[in-house]
Design a protein around this motif. Sequence first.
Motif, PDB file in Angstrom:
ATOM      1  N   LYS A 167       0.671  -1.423   0.520  1.00 16.06           N
ATOM      2  CA  LYS A 167       0.060   0.169  -0.084  1.00 16.06           C
ATOM      3  C   LYS A 167       0.791   0.988  -0.447  1.00 16.06           C
ATOM      4  O   LYS A 167       0.822   2.034  -0.538  1.00 16.06           O
ATOM      5  N   ASN A 168       1.750   1.744   0.822  1.00 17.54           N
ATOM      6  CA  ASN A 168       3.104   2.204   0.687  1.00 17.54           C
ATOM      7  C   ASN A 168       3.500   2.610  -0.653  1.00 17.54           C
ATOM      8  O   ASN A 168       3.854   4.179  -0.764  1.00 17.54           O
ATOM      9  N   VAL A 169       4.071   1.531  -0.635  1.00 12.31           N
ATOM     10  CA  VAL A 169       4.642   1.737  -2.592  1.00 12.31           C
ATOM     11  C   VAL A 169       3.824   2.364  -3.360  1.00 12.31           C
ATOM     12  O   VAL A 169       3.680   2.932  -4.316  1.00 12.31           O
ATOM     13  N   ASN A 170       2.573   1.992  -3.358  1.00 17.41           N
ATOM     14  CA  ASN A 170       1.308   2.174  -4.540  1.00 17.41           C
ATOM     15  C   ASN A 170       1.069   3.479  -4.153  1.00 17.41           C
ATOM     16  O   ASN A 170       0.753   4.478  -4.850  1.00 17.41           O
ATOM     17  N   THR A 171       1.550   3.540  -2.955  1.00 15.35           N
ATOM     18  CA  THR A 171       0.716   5.764  -2.546  1.00 15.35           C
ATOM     19  C   THR A 171       1.998   6.447  -3.287  1.00 15.35           C
ATOM     20  O   THR A 171       2.334   7.637  -3.687  1.00 15.35           O
ATOM     21  N   VAL A 172       3.309   5.909  -2.850  1.00 14.91           N
ATOM     22  CA  VAL A 172       4.196   6.476  -3.205  1.00 14.91           C
ATOM     23  C   VAL A 172       4.487   6.745  -4.906  1.00 14.91           C
ATOM     24  O   VAL A 172       4.687   7.847  -5.934  1.00 14.91           O
ATOM     25  N   LEU A 173       3.731   5.218  -5.843  1.00 17.88           N
ATOM     26  CA  LEU A 173       3.468   5.314  -7.268  1.00 17.88           C
ATOM     27  C   LEU A 173       2.806   6.405  -7.680  1.00 17.88           C
ATOM     28  O   LEU A 173       3.236   6.983  -8.657  1.00 17.88           O
ATOM     29  N   THR A 174       1.311   6.718  -7.140  1.00 16.97           N
ATOM     30  CA  THR A 174       0.475   6.930  -7.297  1.00 16.97           C
ATOM     31  C   THR A 174       1.247   8.714  -7.162  1.00 16.97           C
ATOM     32  O   THR A 174       0.935   9.724  -8.379  1.00 16.97           O
ATOM     33  N   PHE A 175       1.868   9.293  -6.659  1.00 15.75           N
ATOM     34  CA  PHE A 175       2.384  10.662  -6.304  1.00 15.75           C
ATOM     35  C   PHE A 175       3.458  10.546  -7.150  1.00 15.75           C
ATOM     36  O   PHE A 175       3.147  11.477  -8.288  1.00 15.75           O
ATOM     37  N   PHE A 176       4.037   9.907  -7.936  1.00 15.16           N
ATOM     38  CA  PHE A 176       5.142  10.158  -8.685  1.00 15.16           C
ATOM     39  C   PHE A 176       4.523  10.022 -10.761  1.00 15.16           C
ATOM     40  O   PHE A 176       4.677  10.739 -11.023  1.00 15.16           O
ATOM     41  N   GLU A 177       3.048   9.473  -9.966  1.00 15.56           N
ATOM     42  CA  GLU A 177       2.388   9.194 -11.387  1.00 15.56           C
ATOM     43  C   GLU A 177       1.800  10.688 -11.273  1.00 15.56           C
ATOM     44  O   GLU A 177       1.900  11.568 -12.323  1.00 15.56           O
ATOM     45  N   GLY A 178       1.396  11.081 -10.592  1.00 10.10           N
ATOM     46  CA  GLY A 178       0.877  12.686 -10.778  1.00 10.10           C
ATOM     47  C   GLY A 178       1.874  13.941 -10.225  1.00 10.10           C
ATOM     48  O   GLY A 178       1.882  15.609 -11.619  1.00 10.10           O
ATOM     49  N   LEU A 179       3.240  13.418 -10.646  1.00  9.80           N
ATOM     50  CA  LEU A 179       4.106  14.728 -10.785  1.00  9.80           C
ATOM     51  C   LEU A 179       4.567  14.644 -11.803  1.00  9.80           C
ATOM     52  O   LEU A 179       5.622  15.649 -12.648  1.00  9.80           O
ATOM     53  N   MET A 180       4.618  13.117 -12.602  1.00  4.81           N
ATOM     54  CA  MET A 180       4.800  13.097 -14.370  1.00  4.81           C
ATOM     55  C   MET A 180       4.483  14.537 -14.760  1.00  4.81           C
ATOM     56  O   MET A 180       2.278  14.104 -15.222  1.00  4.81           O
ATOM     57  N   ASP A 181       4.440  14.975 -15.691  1.00  2.64           N
ATOM     58  CA  ASP A 181       3.747  15.708 -16.742  1.00  2.64           C
ATOM     59  C   ASP A 181       3.574  15.507 -18.202  1.00  2.64           C
ATOM     60  O   ASP A 181       4.284  14.219 -18.394  1.00  2.64           O
ATOM     61  N   ASN A 182       3.980  16.372 -19.427  1.00  2.00           N
ATOM     62  CA  ASN A 182       3.949  16.114 -20.652  1.00  2.00           C
ATOM     63  C   ASN A 182       5.694  15.719 -20.848  1.00  2.00           C
ATOM     64  O   ASN A 182       6.116  14.932 -22.491  1.00  2.00           O
ATOM     65  N   ARG A 183       6.134  16.397 -20.306  1.00  2.00           N
ATOM     66  CA  ARG A 183       8.015  16.290 -20.328  1.00  2.00           C
ATOM     67  C   ARG A 183       8.764  14.621 -20.649  1.00  2.00           C
ATOM     68  O   ARG A 183       7.904  13.810 -19.137  1.00  2.00           O
ATOM     69  N   PRO A 184       8.915  14.524 -20.371  1.00  2.89           N
ATOM     70  CA  PRO A 184       9.834  13.034 -21.084  1.00  2.89           C
ATOM     71  C   PRO A 184       9.951  12.563 -19.444  1.00  2.89           C
ATOM     72  O   PRO A 184      10.453  11.780 -18.852  1.00  2.89           O
ATOM     73  N   PHE A 185      11.054  13.108 -18.803  1.00  2.00           N
ATOM     74  CA  PHE A 185      11.414  13.453 -17.317  1.00  2.00           C
ATOM     75  C   PHE A 185      10.630  13.734 -16.594  1.00  2.00           C
ATOM     76  O   PHE A 185      10.069  14.534 -16.619  1.00  2.00           O
ATOM     77  N   PHE A 186      10.741  13.545 -15.331  1.00  2.00           N
ATOM     78  CA  PHE A 186      10.921  14.488 -13.670  1.00  2.00           C
ATOM     79  C   PHE A 186      10.796  15.834 -14.561  1.00  2.00           C
ATOM     80  O   PHE A 186      11.504  15.820 -13.799  1.00  2.00           O
ATOM     81  N   ALA A 187       9.937  16.753 -14.108  1.00  5.32           N
ATOM     82  CA  ALA A 187      10.151  17.966 -14.342  1.00  5.32           C
ATOM     83  C   ALA A 187      11.045  18.579 -15.244  1.00  5.32           C
ATOM     84  O   ALA A 187      11.540  19.689 -15.178  1.00  5.32           O
ATOM     85  N   SER A 188      10.606  17.724 -16.346  1.00  2.67           N
ATOM     86  CA  SER A 188      11.899  18.536 -17.510  1.00  2.67           C
ATOM     87  C   SER A 188      12.229  17.765 -18.572  1.00  2.67           C
ATOM     88  O   SER A 188      11.660  16.718 -18.560  1.00  2.67           O
ATOM     89  N   ASN A 189      12.816  18.198 -19.584  1.00  5.87           N
ATOM     90  CA  ASN A 189      12.548  17.433 -20.929  1.00  5.87           C
ATOM     91  C   ASN A 189      13.858  16.661 -20.999  1.00  5.87           C
ATOM     92  O   ASN A 189      14.391  16.529 -22.158  1.00  5.87           O
ATOM     93  N   ASP A 190      14.727  16.508 -19.640  1.00  9.39           N
ATOM     94  CA  ASP A 190      16.089  16.057 -19.403  1.00  9.39           C
ATOM     95  C   ASP A 190      16.564  15.400 -18.024  1.00  9.39           C
ATOM     96  O   ASP A 190      15.509  15.701 -17.758  1.00  9.39           O
ATOM     97  N   ILE A 191      17.188  14.413 -18.489  1.00  9.29           N
ATOM     98  CA  ILE A 191      17.619  13.453 -17.067  1.00  9.29           C
ATOM     99  C   ILE A 191      18.051  14.456 -15.837  1.00  9.29           C
ATOM    100  O   ILE A 191      19.054  15.059 -16.251  1.00  9.29           O
ATOM    101  N   THR A 192      17.353  14.400 -14.744  1.00  8.03           N
ATOM    102  CA  THR A 192      17.882  14.890 -13.932  1.00  8.03           C
ATOM    103  C   THR A 192      17.774  13.816 -12.471  1.00  8.03           C
ATOM    104  O   THR A 192      18.076  12.451 -12.980  1.00  8.03           O
ATOM    105  N   LEU A 193      19.058  14.369 -11.099  1.00 10.54           N
ATOM    106  CA  LEU A 193      18.942  13.437 -10.420  1.00 10.54           C
ATOM    107  C   LEU A 193      17.673  12.716  -9.755  1.00 10.54           C
ATOM    108  O   LEU A 193      17.588  11.746  -9.390  1.00 10.54           O
ATOM    109  N   ALA A 194      16.497  13.755 -10.142  1.00  9.20           N
ATOM    110  CA  ALA A 194      15.600  12.881  -9.557  1.00  9.20           C
ATOM    111  C   ALA A 194      15.457  11.441 -10.527  1.00  9.20           C
ATOM    112  O   ALA A 194      15.002  10.407  -9.303  1.00  9.20           O
ATOM    113  N   ASP A 195      15.313  11.999 -11.323  1.00 13.29           N
ATOM    114  CA  ASP A 195      15.404   9.919 -12.872  1.00 13.29           C
ATOM    115  C   ASP A 195      16.443   9.211 -12.116  1.00 13.29           C
ATOM    116  O   ASP A 195      15.813   8.412 -11.655  1.00 13.29           O
ATOM    117  N   SER A 196      17.118   9.697 -12.085  1.00  9.60           N
ATOM    118  CA  SER A 196      18.195   8.494 -10.922  1.00  9.60           C
ATOM    119  C   SER A 196      17.519   7.648  -9.738  1.00  9.60           C
ATOM    120  O   SER A 196      17.924   6.565 -10.143  1.00  9.60           O
TER     121      SER A 196
END
Length: 114
Positions: A24-53
């Motif tokens: 359940k906790n993992v699903n909560t985190v994945l739901t949060f991550f899913e909400g952070l993803m927008d139309n860019r290919p990486f977390f809040a960026s068009n380029d890979i960042t430390l967050a992605d890594s």
Amino acid sequence: MTGLGFKPRSLVTPEISEFEKVKKNVNTVLTFFEGLMDNRPFFASNDITLADSVAGTVVVLMPLIGVSLDDFPKIKAWCDRLMSRPSWQQTQFTEAQMAVFATRREKFLAKSEV
């Protein structure tokens, strides 16, 4: 059983309720991550960042331990983008390494159950 010869097993075999809490906790985190993803290919960026890594080192392994990403299409697509990068592929376990890990894991779990 996954394609890498690794059979998913609950984190704590006798305590199903504990495993369900973790899931359940993992699903909560994945739901949060899913909400952070927008139309860019990486977390809040068009380029890979430390967050992605950082997140990618764990999230891409979720299916190997029995956590499906099917309910998280943005996360699944993000993992596919990470995995398509040659530099990322170099960091992933080979089938032989996963087999060694699975054997060590089973031995460790067998000792801890005694």
